[in-house]
Design an enzyme around this catalytic site. Structure first.
Site, PDB file in Angstrom:
ATOM      1  N   ASP A 227      41.346 -19.997 121.199  1.00 42.52           N
ATOM      2  CA  ASP A 227      40.942 -20.903 120.138  1.00 42.52           C
ATOM      3  C   ASP A 227      40.271 -20.086 119.050  1.00 42.52           C
ATOM      4  OD1 ASP A 227      40.640 -24.193 120.085  1.00 42.52           O
ATOM      5  OD2 ASP A 227      39.200 -23.193 118.766  1.00 42.52           O
TER       6      ASP A 227
ATOM      7  N   ARG B 110      28.000 -30.779 108.149  1.00 45.48           N
ATOM      8  CA  ARG B 110      28.050 -29.664 109.093  1.00 45.48           C
ATOM      9  C   ARG B 110      27.468 -28.381 108.503  1.00 45.48           C
ATOM     10  NH1 ARG B 110      33.812 -30.532 112.311  1.00 45.48           N
ATOM     11  NH2 ARG B 110      33.414 -32.704 112.899  1.00 45.48           N
TER      12      ARG B 110
END
Length: 286
Positions: A156, A43
């Site tokens: 979030d 990532r």
């Protein structure tokens, strides 16, 4: 290439992985064990390329030695956050909400949802399936009660998933758990028949608001009078002291008599909190 192995694959050094893991845990509470190293490498290679950096070691040097963390921290957390979500995930929670919680709240001396709006918070909302599932359930319940009002706050830590949630467009493959009646009333299909996409209806989108929030922060910019809080399947990423600290802060935003829902694999055992269990992984504030 600096940071590469002889195979030409860019890898994190042990010291760089430890520095990253320590920062990620301190910032977000998420533990990065060594078995997640390959995932982190994959990532962060994308982040390194996006910044025009040639290797993971250069990326880490930019973050930790050249002051780059100030501008990159949110992107780093976005990159390593795992976001698993489904509509009506852990369906017994939604059934308990509809069959027990909502009638109880609406039937009190102050009729929640009628005399005052019902307020629900979906913490760790990911791409929005949970808060929209809640809104669908509340909308359906409200059809039985004239003047029923509610709002859903969804938060979030990841900005990328919040952007998806606000857009409220999902592949048709995601909507199988949504009951047929709710699909008809709450979803709009793409006019382009070649695109298998649906979007949450404008009326329902108007009941849900989104914001970025880090559960590791010492305080939350959220109203203190929530009736229901869903914080599910995020606590498992924290150690026990962090779990208790996060839940304590969440409970501070819950009305007395309000309800907290956590994931089915998450436990409050041993925590000294003003909560009593009322169903599997459902707790009421004393």
């Amino acid at each position: 290439m600096s940071g590469s192995t002889g195979s030409g694959i860019d890898r994190l050094s042990t010291s760089d992985f430890r520095r990253l893991a320590s920062f990620i845990e301190n910032y977000s509470g998420i533990k990065m064990s060594s078995n997640k190293r390959t995932m982190v490498e994959g990532r962060l290679r994308k982040r390194a390329r996006a910044l025009g950096l040639e290797s993971l070691s250069e990326y880490c040097r930019t973050l930790f030695e050249d002051g780059g963390m100030v501008g990159e921290a949110i992107n780093l957390i976005d990159a390593v956050t795992t976001n698993k979500t489904d509509f009506f995930r852990e369906i017994p929670h939604f059934q308990f909400l509809a069959d027990h919680v909502l009638p109880q709240l609406a039937g009190g001396d102050i009729r929640i949802g009628i005399d005052v709006p019902l307020k629900v918070w979906s913490a760790a909302c990911s791409t929005g399936a949970e808060p929209y599932s809640l809104a669908m359930m509340l909308e359906e319940f409200g059809r039985q009660i004239r003047g029923f009002r509610f709002s859903v706050l969804a938060t979030d830590i990841c900005t990328e998933v919040l952007a998806i949630a606000r857009e409220a467009i999902y592949p048709e493959t995601m909507i199988a758990p949504i009951p047929d009646a709710l699909r008809r009333s709450c979803l709009r299909r793409s006019r382009d028949k070649d695109r298998s996409l649906v979007r949450i209806s404008p009326a329902l989108r108007g009941k849900v608001s989104f914001g970025r929030l880090n559960l590791m922060d010492d305080s939350y910019p959220v109203d203190k009078d929530m009736d229901v809080i869903f914080c599910r399947n995020i606590l498992i990423y924290f150690d026990r002291p962090t779990q208790e600290a996060v839940v304590r802060r969440l409970v501070g935003h819950l009305k007395p008599g309000g309800y907290l829902f956590v994931g089915h694999t998450e436990s409050m055992a041993g925590f000294t909190l003003p909560l009593r269990p009322v169903a599997s992984s459902v707790f009421q504030k004393r």
